[in-house]
Structure formats: C-alpha cells, structure tokens
Scaffold this motif. Sequence first.
Motif, PDB file in Angstrom:
ATOM      1  N   SER A   1       0.901  -1.029   0.012  1.00 23.48           N
ATOM      2  CA  SER A   1       0.160  -0.006   0.019  1.00 23.48           C
ATOM      3  C   SER A   1       0.741   1.095   0.165  1.00 23.48           C
ATOM      4  CB  SER A   1      -0.804   0.089   1.261  1.00 23.48           C
ATOM      5  OG  SER A   1      -0.057  -0.079   2.355  1.00 23.48           O
ATOM      6  N   GLY A   2       2.144   0.949   0.467  1.00 22.71           N
ATOM      7  CA  GLY A   2       2.900   2.508   0.450  1.00 22.71           C
ATOM      8  C   GLY A   2       2.628   3.020   1.883  1.00 22.71           C
ATOM      9  N   ASP A   3       1.811   2.606   2.635  1.00 17.03           N
ATOM     10  CA  ASP A   3       1.428   3.500   3.872  1.00 17.03           C
ATOM     11  C   ASP A   3       2.639   3.734   4.694  1.00 17.03           C
ATOM     12  OD1 ASP A   3      -0.125   4.630   5.720  1.00 17.03           O
ATOM     13  OD2 ASP A   3      -1.536   3.121   6.082  1.00 17.03           O
ATOM     14  N   VAL A   4       2.686   4.985   5.126  1.00 17.81           N
ATOM     15  CA  VAL A   4       3.897   4.986   6.304  1.00 17.81           C
ATOM     16  C   VAL A   4       3.453   5.124   7.783  1.00 17.81           C
ATOM     17  CG1 VAL A   4       5.166   6.655   4.592  1.00 17.81           C
ATOM     18  CG2 VAL A   4       3.615   7.632   6.358  1.00 17.81           C
ATOM     19  N   PHE A   5       1.978   4.715   7.851  1.00 20.50           N
ATOM     20  CA  PHE A   5       1.686   4.754   9.095  1.00 20.50           C
ATOM     21  C   PHE A   5       1.749   3.181   9.524  1.00 20.50           C
ATOM     22  CE2 PHE A   5      -0.393   8.086   6.953  1.00 20.50           C
ATOM     23  CZ  PHE A   5      -0.509   9.054   8.051  1.00 20.50           C
ATOM     24  N   PRO A   6       1.973   2.989  10.944  1.00 24.53           N
ATOM     25  CA  PRO A   6       1.949   1.702  11.314  1.00 24.53           C
ATOM     26  C   PRO A   6       0.500   1.120  11.328  1.00 24.53           C
ATOM     27  CG  PRO A   6       3.202   3.120  12.855  1.00 24.53           C
ATOM     28  CD  PRO A   6       2.403   3.817  11.760  1.00 24.53           C
ATOM     29  N   LYS A   7       0.354  -0.159  11.041  1.00 25.15           N
ATOM     30  CA  LYS A   7      -0.928  -0.838  11.323  1.00 25.15           C
ATOM     31  C   LYS A   7      -1.342  -1.001  12.684  1.00 25.15           C
ATOM     32  CE  LYS A   7      -0.990  -3.499   6.786  1.00 25.15           C
ATOM     33  NZ  LYS A   7      -0.983  -4.770   6.489  1.00 25.15           N
ATOM     34  N   GLU A   8      -2.672  -0.796  13.143  1.00 26.31           N
ATOM     35  CA  GLU A   8      -3.159  -0.869  14.560  1.00 26.31           C
ATOM     36  C   GLU A   8      -2.610  -2.585  14.838  1.00 26.31           C
ATOM     37  OE1 GLU A   8      -3.525   1.372  16.283  1.00 26.31           O
ATOM     38  OE2 GLU A   8      -4.029   2.878  14.634  1.00 26.31           O
ATOM     39  N   SER A   9      -2.463  -2.692  16.088  1.00 26.83           N
ATOM     40  CA  SER A   9      -1.950  -4.041  16.483  1.00 26.83           C
ATOM     41  C   SER A   9      -3.187  -4.440  17.454  1.00 26.83           C
ATOM     42  CB  SER A   9      -0.870  -4.083  17.662  1.00 26.83           C
ATOM     43  OG  SER A   9      -0.985  -3.557  18.732  1.00 26.83           O
ATOM     44  N   SER A  10      -3.374  -5.655  17.722  1.00 26.30           N
ATOM     45  CA  SER A  10      -4.681  -6.247  18.440  1.00 26.30           C
ATOM     46  C   SER A  10      -4.729  -5.573  19.775  1.00 26.30           C
ATOM     47  CB  SER A  10      -4.742  -7.619  18.340  1.00 26.30           C
ATOM     48  OG  SER A  10      -3.259  -8.051  19.145  1.00 26.30           O
ATOM     49  N   LYS A  11      -3.312  -5.306  20.458  1.00 28.00           N
ATOM     50  CA  LYS A  11      -3.403  -4.620  21.578  1.00 28.00           C
ATOM     51  C   LYS A  11      -3.716  -3.068  21.678  1.00 28.00           C
ATOM     52  CE  LYS A  11      -0.319  -8.143  23.621  1.00 28.00           C
ATOM     53  NZ  LYS A  11       0.870  -8.372  24.055  1.00 28.00           N
ATOM     54  N   ARG A  12      -3.659  -2.684  20.534  1.00 30.22           N
ATOM     55  CA  ARG A  12      -3.663  -1.019  20.334  1.00 30.22           C
ATOM     56  C   ARG A  12      -4.815  -0.545  19.483  1.00 30.22           C
ATOM     57  NH1 ARG A  12       1.259   2.083  18.404  1.00 30.22           N
ATOM     58  NH2 ARG A  12       0.693   1.377  16.429  1.00 30.22           N
ATOM     59  N   GLY A  13      -5.801  -0.229  19.909  1.00 29.02           N
ATOM     60  CA  GLY A  13      -6.829   0.207  19.197  1.00 29.02           C
ATOM     61  C   GLY A  13      -6.699   1.727  18.524  1.00 29.02           C
ATOM     62  N   PRO A  14      -7.699   2.210  17.952  1.00 26.52           N
ATOM     63  CA  PRO A  14      -7.468   3.619  17.670  1.00 26.52           C
ATOM     64  C   PRO A  14      -7.617   4.598  18.643  1.00 26.52           C
ATOM     65  CG  PRO A  14      -9.886   2.747  17.175  1.00 26.52           C
ATOM     66  CD  PRO A  14      -8.959   1.559  17.485  1.00 26.52           C
ATOM     67  N   PRO A  15      -6.995   5.715  18.565  1.00 26.58           N
ATOM     68  CA  PRO A  15      -7.016   6.741  19.731  1.00 26.58           C
ATOM     69  C   PRO A  15      -8.571   7.194  20.304  1.00 26.58           C
ATOM     70  CG  PRO A  15      -5.837   7.548  17.751  1.00 26.58           C
ATOM     71  CD  PRO A  15      -6.619   6.318  17.243  1.00 26.58           C
ATOM     72  N   GLU A  16      -8.588   7.246  21.582  1.00 31.14           N
ATOM     73  CA  GLU A  16      -9.795   7.355  22.263  1.00 31.14           C
ATOM     74  C   GLU A  16     -10.278   8.947  22.064  1.00 31.14           C
ATOM     75  OE1 GLU A  16      -9.427   6.349  26.092  1.00 31.14           O
ATOM     76  OE2 GLU A  16      -9.291   4.239  25.867  1.00 31.14           O
ATOM     77  N   SER A  17     -11.429   9.168  22.441  1.00 30.14           N
ATOM     78  CA  SER A  17     -11.829  10.417  22.394  1.00 30.14           C
ATOM     79  C   SER A  17     -11.178  11.479  23.104  1.00 30.14           C
ATOM     80  CB  SER A  17     -13.286  10.744  22.619  1.00 30.14           C
ATOM     81  OG  SER A  17     -13.692  12.025  22.524  1.00 30.14           O
ATOM     82  N   GLY A  18     -10.860  12.706  22.404  1.00 28.81           N
ATOM     83  CA  GLY A  18     -10.082  13.460  23.606  1.00 28.81           C
ATOM     84  C   GLY A  18      -9.443  14.665  22.845  1.00 28.81           C
ATOM     85  N   LEU A  19      -8.767  15.783  23.424  1.00 25.36           N
ATOM     86  CA  LEU A  19      -8.061  16.714  22.853  1.00 25.36           C
ATOM     87  C   LEU A  19      -6.666  16.265  22.813  1.00 25.36           C
ATOM     88  CD1 LEU A  19      -7.986  19.551  21.557  1.00 25.36           C
ATOM     89  CD2 LEU A  19      -7.369  20.354  23.882  1.00 25.36           C
ATOM     90  N   TYR A  20      -6.147  16.121  21.192  1.00 25.47           N
ATOM     91  CA  TYR A  20      -4.680  15.656  21.272  1.00 25.47           C
ATOM     92  C   TYR A  20      -3.680  17.094  21.065  1.00 25.47           C
ATOM     93  CZ  TYR A  20      -6.134  10.755  21.664  1.00 25.47           C
ATOM     94  OH  TYR A  20      -6.775   9.649  21.878  1.00 25.47           O
ATOM     95  N   LEU A  21      -2.879  17.545  21.770  1.00 25.42           N
ATOM     96  CA  LEU A  21      -1.930  18.308  21.544  1.00 25.42           C
ATOM     97  C   LEU A  21      -0.783  18.075  20.818  1.00 25.42           C
ATOM     98  CD1 LEU A  21      -2.236  20.273  24.746  1.00 25.42           C
ATOM     99  CD2 LEU A  21      -3.558  20.465  22.908  1.00 25.42           C
ATOM    100  N   VAL A  22      -0.786  17.963  19.507  1.00 27.48           N
ATOM    101  CA  VAL A  22       0.093  17.414  18.467  1.00 27.48           C
ATOM    102  C   VAL A  22       1.348  18.116  18.058  1.00 27.48           C
ATOM    103  CG1 VAL A  22       0.618  16.042  16.465  1.00 27.48           C
ATOM    104  CG2 VAL A  22      -1.659  15.818  17.675  1.00 27.48           C
ATOM    105  N   GLY A  23       2.693  17.923  18.626  1.00 28.34           N
ATOM    106  CA  GLY A  23       3.834  18.484  18.076  1.00 28.34           C
ATOM    107  C   GLY A  23       4.014  18.385  16.653  1.00 28.34           C
ATOM    108  N   THR A  24       4.257  19.323  16.050  1.00 33.29           N
ATOM    109  CA  THR A  24       4.771  19.374  14.498  1.00 33.29           C
ATOM    110  C   THR A  24       6.203  19.978  14.187  1.00 33.29           C
ATOM    111  OG1 THR A  24       3.434  21.222  14.163  1.00 33.29           O
ATOM    112  CG2 THR A  24       2.318  19.099  13.564  1.00 33.29           C
TER     113      THR A  24
END
Length: 371
Positions: free
Chosen positions: A62-85
């Motif tokens: 797929s050429g996707d640079v994002f790691p696939k979600e493992s069975s132990k780690r689901g998608p991020p939970e609801s909330g405010l994420y302060l993301v450093g760029t």
Amino acid sequence: MLTQVVSSPAVSLARPLSWRWSALPVLLDSQTSLFSSLSLAIFHYRTGVVSFCSSPQVSAESGDVFPKESSKRGPPESGLYLVGTPIGNLEDITLRALRVLKSAHVILSEDTRHSGKLLHHYNITTPLLSYHKFNESQREQTVLRRLKEGEIVALISDAGTPGISDPGTELAKLCVNENIPVIPIPGPSAFVAALSASGLATDEFTFVGFLPKHTSSRKERLMVSANEATTQIFYVPPHKLLQFLEETSVLFSDTRRCVIAREITKLHEQFWRGTLGEAKEAFSVHKPKGEITLLIEGKAKPAVETPSDCELEKELSHLISNGHSLSSAVKLVASGTSMKKKTVYSIALRKFGKQLESEEEDVDLDSCKPE
C-alpha cells in the motif's frame, strides 16, 4: 538493533519519507511481507543500511507510512490531542503524531494553508478547521461540543508544540475543567532544540518566550531576567533583534554571553555565539531573517568570601558578651556566613569553652549560697 549493509535493489515504499524497501528473498516469503512471529521493519534510507528491529508492521504493497493497529492497541480514544509538528524540517515528526492526525475527526490549525502542506506531504486527508488567537474564543464551544460527542480532536500550531507561545492553552484549560482528556503528543520545540545545542547551562533555565510589546512592560520583564542565575530563553522577531540586543546589553551588561539560534532544523540553520556587546555590533549591520531563539547565560553568583577564624571569634565574642548562649551564638554566625555550623562550633569551643565552663561553675556555687 541489528544493522547490516546490503546491495540488493530497492523499490519505492513511501514517497513522502523517501524510504525504500530492500528485497530480501532469503528472509521474506513471496506470500508475506513480514515475519509472523516478529514485526520486522526493513528500510533502506539513502545510505544502504538495513535495520532490523521489533516495530509496528509496515505495508509494502500500500505504500502507507503509518503503522498498522495491533490487536493490543486500538484507535485513539476521544479527547483533545496536542500534537507537536515540525519546526522546519518535515522529517521531524513522530509516527504516533502521524497516526493521531490521520485518525482524528478534525484538526484544529493555526493556519490551514500552512498546515495543509504538512498533511499533503504525508497523505493525510483529515479536515482542517482554523483555530488561532483571533477566533479561539468563538471556536471553543463548538470544539467542546464535538469532544463531548466523542470525537477525536487534534490541535496543531504552525510549528512546534501547541500552547507553547502558540494557541492551545485556553482550550486545554477548558477541557480539563470539563473532565475531557487532554493528551500530549510530544514533538519538536524550538527553544528546547536551541538550548540543547547552545553550550549554555541546561540544568536550570527560564523560558520567557516573546516579550511584551509595551516598552515599560518589556523592560520590567528584562530586569527580572537580568538578575536570574538561570539561562534565559527568548523568542525574538527578526525585525526586533537589534532593539532587543540594545536593551539587554544595558540591563544584562555587554559581557554577558548569548547564543542566537536562527532557522533551527531548516536549510540555513545558524548558531551565533558571543557576548551581547559583540552581538549588538554584529547584527547592527547584518539584518537576519527567519525565526530566532535567543539564549542569554544566567547571572554569575558572587563569590562568597570565607571569613577567617579571627573574624568568627570576634563575632562570637560580640554575641556572647551580649547575652547569647554558646549554641545560640554559633547558630547566628553560621547562618550569616558560608561556614558550616560544625566548624563554627569547634572554633567557639576552642576560644570560649573554658570561659563558659568557669561561668557555669560560678552560677552553680551562687545557687548553693544561703539567702
């Protein structure tokens, strides 16, 4: 990590990061791109070095640079994420930051056009919503409603960490008061990067950021910084650099060392080192461009003179003659000098011990006389 050099041909895996997948037919079965028992990331990045490590899976097809979600780690939970760029170099972003930005329902951005370039670079299609100092009070309730409905909201600034001399502080406070999760996604920060490479003291420092615009408020803040012993860190607009150097060279002195970090992580990154006086002279002619982080060394602590035994004896004698007990005199002298209490006490015993003993004996004899 095990590292080895390979000469096998490479094909493009992820265009945005310029990574290339090295074909290793001996290690990888044609049916699978990774070992089933170990997540094996094999990247060839310009230098011909292949690194083997246990890490999240990467899809070669797929050429996707994002790691696939493992069975132990689901998608991020609801909330405010302060993301450093990134503060200049687009490669300075974490995989976790990319995952959150891709998973979010909306990204609050200081400048949507500027942030759009970053998202386009990493093929992120999450909608952008402008959020800056001129509209944050109007946006707050809308954002709060979406968070209460269970959405994932990411907040980014033009560069660096949200809330650090950038919008985000008030929204974070509001979420905390409403018991809405606020999750930091660590990333680049200009002042931390500048401090680490400055050569000045890093054990203690004061981050001041941008100074007030009004002259009186600005000078008042500079006077506070001038008397602090810790490294002082400022953000200075390039067109105000000379004014800043003129004011600080007077309040801090011309001889105070400083570091001027410009365009950190960018193509024309520069670290200028010298005294405030030298900086004022150098930049009165040369007008710099780009973002500037300016660091000034802390005020040197005055050397404490160690009093001589003779001086300590005189001070002790004065206190004892005025009615202080030996222990009381020792405490007062030790607290007023750099000497340890134990040292002062030994001097006191050597000089006044016999005198005090005789005085105590006289007191005991007097107490035995009949009235």
